[in-house]
Design an enzyme around this catalytic site. Structure first.
Site, PDB file in Angstrom:
ATOM      1  N   SER A  13     -10.317  -0.667  13.099  1.00 47.50           N
ATOM      2  CA  SER A  13      -9.791  -0.052  13.891  1.00 47.50           C
ATOM      3  C   SER A  13      -8.886   0.285  14.116  1.00 47.50           C
ATOM      4  CB  SER A  13     -10.272  -0.959  15.334  1.00 47.50           C
ATOM      5  OG  SER A  13      -9.528  -2.002  15.097  1.00 47.50           O
ATOM      6  N   ASN A  14      -7.748  -1.103  13.820  1.00 49.06           N
ATOM      7  CA  ASN A  14      -6.307  -0.526  13.775  1.00 49.06           C
ATOM      8  C   ASN A  14      -6.015   0.729  12.661  1.00 49.06           C
ATOM      9  OD1 ASN A  14      -4.302  -2.601  15.234  1.00 49.06           O
ATOM     10  ND2 ASN A  14      -5.970  -3.769  13.717  1.00 49.06           N
ATOM     11  N   ARG A  65      -6.909 -11.654 -10.481  1.00 43.63           N
ATOM     12  CA  ARG A  65      -6.256 -10.873  -9.782  1.00 43.63           C
ATOM     13  C   ARG A  65      -5.438  -9.496  -9.609  1.00 43.63           C
ATOM     14  NH1 ARG A  65      -3.892 -15.020  -4.953  1.00 43.63           N
ATOM     15  NH2 ARG A  65      -2.216 -14.666  -5.922  1.00 43.63           N
ATOM     16  N   MET A  90      -8.847  -8.325   3.642  1.00 46.81           N
ATOM     17  CA  MET A  90      -8.938  -9.959   3.970  1.00 46.81           C
ATOM     18  C   MET A  90      -8.655 -11.062   2.958  1.00 46.81           C
ATOM     19  SD  MET A  90      -9.312 -10.273   6.976  1.00 46.81           S
ATOM     20  CE  MET A  90      -9.404 -11.533   7.658  1.00 46.81           C
ATOM     21  N   ARG A  91      -7.787 -10.384   1.641  1.00 46.82           N
ATOM     22  CA  ARG A  91      -7.157 -10.975   0.726  1.00 46.82           C
ATOM     23  C   ARG A  91      -6.562 -11.462   0.682  1.00 46.82           C
ATOM     24  NH1 ARG A  91     -11.410 -11.363  -2.262  1.00 46.82           N
ATOM     25  NH2 ARG A  91     -10.589 -13.475  -3.147  1.00 46.82           N
ATOM     26  N   LEU A  93      -2.473 -11.506  -0.469  1.00 50.31           N
ATOM     27  CA  LEU A  93      -1.830 -10.670  -1.899  1.00 50.31           C
ATOM     28  C   LEU A  93      -0.834 -12.030  -3.313  1.00 50.31           C
ATOM     29  CD1 LEU A  93      -1.254  -7.483   0.021  1.00 50.31           C
ATOM     30  CD2 LEU A  93      -2.709  -7.606  -2.019  1.00 50.31           C
ATOM     31  N   ASN A 107       1.876  -5.927   7.567  1.00 49.78           N
ATOM     32  CA  ASN A 107       0.679  -6.567   8.185  1.00 49.78           C
ATOM     33  C   ASN A 107       0.846  -6.536   9.340  1.00 49.78           C
ATOM     34  OD1 ASN A 107      -1.824  -7.929   7.076  1.00 49.78           O
ATOM     35  ND2 ASN A 107      -1.063  -9.805   8.309  1.00 49.78           N
ATOM     36  N   HIS A 109      -1.082  -9.355  12.038  1.00 47.25           N
ATOM     37  CA  HIS A 109      -1.919 -10.498  12.589  1.00 47.25           C
ATOM     38  C   HIS A 109      -2.419 -10.856  13.711  1.00 47.25           C
ATOM     39  CE1 HIS A 109      -3.118 -14.060  11.005  1.00 47.25           C
ATOM     40  NE2 HIS A 109      -2.640 -15.083  12.173  1.00 47.25           N
ATOM     41  N   THR A 141       5.431 -11.223   2.429  1.00 50.04           N
ATOM     42  CA  THR A 141       6.273 -12.003   1.720  1.00 50.04           C
ATOM     43  C   THR A 141       5.429 -12.630   1.319  1.00 50.04           C
ATOM     44  OG1 THR A 141       6.777 -13.518   3.585  1.00 50.04           O
ATOM     45  CG2 THR A 141       8.080 -11.719   2.802  1.00 50.04           C
TER      46      THR A 141
END
Ligand code: GAR
Length: 192
Positions: A13-14, A65, A90-91, A93, A107, A109, A141
Site C-alpha cells: 500500500s505504501n 545473504r 521485511m528483511r 539488510l 525506509n 517504519h 543505516t
C-alpha cells in the site's frame, strides 16, 4: 526526475501511495522498478499493472545473504535507480547493501522512532499505554531502524484501540508521509 526502485515483501500500500504521487508531473521522482523477496507479494501485481518493471528474488535460493543482496543491487542498477525505498520490506539488510546505497536508501517504519524499533510496533505501543504513536521515514543505516529521520507523522492512541485500529490510523499517515519524504530526498533537500 530521480529514478526510484521500491523494495517490498507484501501488500504494497505504501508502494501504491508512491506510484500515485509520481503521477503528478511536478513530482521529482518516478518509480521505475519494484523488487520483492516474496514472489506472491500483492504489490508486485500492482506494479506490473502500472507497467513498472518487477523482479522477485527468494533469499533462500542464494548461498548467502551477501549474494542475495548483491543480486538485488544488480537488478536495481539494471533499472538505473538513483534512490531505493523500502516499503514493507521485511528483511534486515547487510553491510555491503547498506553502504552501497547509503544516503540513497530510505525506509518507512510504523512508529515514532527511536521508540519501537523492530516488529509489532502497534501492539507494543498499546501495551505500554502510549498516548501517541505514528510513523517515521528515515535513512537506512546498519543499525536496525536507527538511521536519521527525514519526516515523522503523529496520531493519537484512542480508548478501545486494538493493534488493527491503531495500525489503520497510522497507515493513513504513512501514505501521506512517504511521498513527501521521497520528494525531499529527490529534490536534494535532505542528506544523511
Ligand atoms: C507498513 O506499515 C510499513 O510501515 C511496515 O510494514 C507495512 C507495510 O505495508 N514496515 C515495517 O514494519 C518495516 N519494519 P504495505 O506493504 O501496505 O506498504
Amino acid at each position: 526526475r530521480k529514478k526510484v526502485g521500491v523494495l517490498i515483501s507484501g501488500r504494497g500500500s505504501n508502494l501504491s501511495a508512491l506510484i500515485e504521487a509520481a503521477r503528478d508531473p511536478n513530482y521529482p521522482a518516478d518509480i521505475v522498478g519494484v523488487l520483492s523477496n516474496k514472489a506472491a507479494a500483492p504489490g508486485l501485481a500492482t506494479a506490473a499493472h502500472e507497467g513498472i518493471a518487477t523482479a522477485s528474488l527468494a533469499q533462500s535460493k542464494f548461498p548467502s545473504r551477501e549474494m542475495f543482496e548483491d543480486t538485488m543491487t544488480q537488478v536495481l542498477e539494471s533499472w538505473e535507480v538513483d534512490i531505493v525505498c523500502l516499503a514493507g520490506f521485511m528483511r534486515v539488510l547487510g553491510e555491503d547493501f547498506v553502504s552501497h546505497w547509503q544516503g540513497r536508501l530510505i525506509n518507512i517504519h510504523p512508529s515514532l522512532l527511536p521508540a519501537y524499533r523492530g516488529l509489532d510496533t502497534h501492539a507494543r505501543a498499546l501495551a505500554d499505554g502510549a498516548t501517541e504513536h505514528g510513523c517515521t521515514v528515515h535513512f537506512v543505516t546498519l543499525g536496525l531502524d536507527e538511521g536519521p529521520a527525514i519526516l515523522q507523522a503523529r496520531v493519537p492512541v484512542l480508548a478501545g484501540d486494538t493493534p488493527e485500529t491503531l495500525s489503520a490510523r497510522v497507515l493513513v499517515e504513512e501514505h501521506r508521509l512517504y511521498p513527501q519524504a521521497l520528494a525531499k530526498l529527490a529534490r536534494g533537500e535532505v542528506t544523511i
